[in-house]
Design a protein around this motif. Structure first.
Motif, PDB file in Angstrom:
ATOM      1  N   SER A  33       1.043  -1.226  -0.267  1.00  0.00           N
ATOM      2  CA  SER A  33      -0.121  -0.356   0.245  1.00  0.00           C
ATOM      3  C   SER A  33       0.895   1.125  -0.009  1.00  0.00           C
ATOM      4  O   SER A  33       0.843   1.820  -0.113  1.00  0.00           O
ATOM      5  CB  SER A  33      -0.938  -0.076   1.144  1.00  0.00           C
ATOM      6  OG  SER A  33      -1.708  -1.008   1.168  1.00  0.00           O
ATOM      7  N   SER A  34       2.265   1.387   0.385  1.00  0.00           N
ATOM      8  CA  SER A  34       2.556   2.525   0.983  1.00  0.00           C
ATOM      9  C   SER A  34       3.671   2.573  -0.457  1.00  0.00           C
ATOM     10  O   SER A  34       3.532   3.838  -0.968  1.00  0.00           O
ATOM     11  CB  SER A  34       3.949   2.677   1.891  1.00  0.00           C
ATOM     12  OG  SER A  34       4.307   0.954   1.913  1.00  0.00           O
ATOM     13  N   VAL A  35       3.995   1.592  -1.160  1.00  0.00           N
ATOM     14  CA  VAL A  35       4.691   1.549  -2.823  1.00  0.00           C
ATOM     15  C   VAL A  35       3.294   1.979  -3.395  1.00  0.00           C
ATOM     16  O   VAL A  35       3.816   2.900  -4.492  1.00  0.00           O
ATOM     17  CB  VAL A  35       5.191  -0.267  -2.989  1.00  0.00           C
ATOM     18  CG1 VAL A  35       5.484   0.730  -4.287  1.00  0.00           C
ATOM     19  CG2 VAL A  35       6.255  -0.350  -1.975  1.00  0.00           C
ATOM     20  N   SER A  36       2.044   1.439  -3.196  1.00  0.00           N
ATOM     21  CA  SER A  36       1.774   2.438  -4.655  1.00  0.00           C
ATOM     22  C   SER A  36       0.835   3.678  -4.028  1.00  0.00           C
ATOM     23  O   SER A  36       0.935   4.587  -5.514  1.00  0.00           O
ATOM     24  CB  SER A  36      -0.367   1.420  -4.123  1.00  0.00           C
ATOM     25  OG  SER A  36      -1.255   1.573  -4.689  1.00  0.00           O
ATOM     26  N   CYS A  37       1.467   4.041  -2.667  1.00  0.00           N
ATOM     27  CA  CYS A  37       1.734   5.696  -2.917  1.00  0.00           C
ATOM     28  C   CYS A  37       2.245   6.441  -3.559  1.00  0.00           C
ATOM     29  O   CYS A  37       1.720   7.778  -4.009  1.00  0.00           O
ATOM     30  CB  CYS A  37       1.060   6.369  -0.941  1.00  0.00           C
ATOM     31  SG  CYS A  37       0.879   7.907  -0.660  1.00  0.00           S
ATOM     32  N   GLY A  38       3.361   6.297  -4.146  1.00  0.00           N
ATOM     33  CA  GLY A  38       4.233   6.570  -4.356  1.00  0.00           C
ATOM     34  C   GLY A  38       4.981   7.934  -3.941  1.00  0.00           C
ATOM     35  O   GLY A  38       4.749   8.263  -2.405  1.00  0.00           O
TER      36      GLY A  38
END
Length: 215
Positions: A33-38
């Motif tokens: 999820s944190s990677v998806s946020c960018g």
């Protein structure tokens, strides 16, 4: 003493193993999820960074300049803001899914189910509710992301970067987001399995507590 051994024995049971798997899945969901946020940094002029960035994104390509650079930065920031609420919601859910099995492990290690067997039925009910709730949550997560990727902001951003030959800015789900969806499905299955194990353990505890009465 015997109480400490009994507490340690719980960590070797099937229910404890499932709960530890749930903890691992929750951690991975948080990471994805944190990677998806960018990043909120926006366009940084990749060719100007030199080194690995220059060659990774193509040293032969010219970077943005002037109005194009400003537009790229604006689109990056708007795209980030569109995805931010979705990523935050997913991280909150992942955090709750992380705390839940940790609490259950602690409760079981403290022998609460042995002294209050009905707790296992409550645990089973909670697992079923969470497993069922995971399905609409995953639908909302993926549907919201697809709505962002189908937005005019993403389309314009994709075309702008492609015009300079940059790759990796496509308007489609990337690996971390797909992985988060798959991890959510795996978590739902683990919850259902834990619910079944809770019922089994309830029967076992109930039978063991009835034995002295039969004697």
């Amino acid at each position: 003493g015997s109480l400490e051994r009994r507490r340690c024995l719980y960590l070797h049971t099937g229910r404890a193993f499932c709960q530890m798997v749930e903890v691992l899945l929750a951690v991975l969901i948080l990471v994805c999820s944190s990677v998806s946020c960018g990043s909120a940094g926006g366009y940084t002029g990749l060719p100007a960074l030199g080194g690995i960035y220059y060659y990774q994104y193509g040293g032969a390509y010219s970077g943005f300049g002037g109005a194009e650079g400003e537009r790229a930065q604006q689109l990056d920031q708007r795209f980030y803001l569109l995805k931010l609420p979705i990523a935050k919601a997913a991280m909150v859910v992942g955090g709750c899914l992380l705390v839940f099995p940790c609490v259950l492990i602690l409760v079981s290690v403290l022998q609460v189910p042995w002294h209050f067997p009905a707790w296992l039925l409550i645990e089973c009910t909670l697992y079923i509710v969470i497993a069922v709730s995971t399905v609409p949550a995953l639908y909302y997560f993926l549907h919201s992301l697809l709505s962002v990727y189908n937005s005019s902001v993403c389309k314009e951003r994709e075309q702008l970067y492609q015009s300079k030959g940059y790759q990796g800015f496509w308007c489609s789900l990337h690996g971390a987001e797909i992985a988060a969806g798959l991890l959510g499905c795996m978590a739902a299955m683990a919850y259902l399995l834990s619910a079944g194990l809770a019922v089994r353990d309830y029967r076992t505890v109930h039978e063991q507590k009835q034995k002295p009465l039969q004697l």
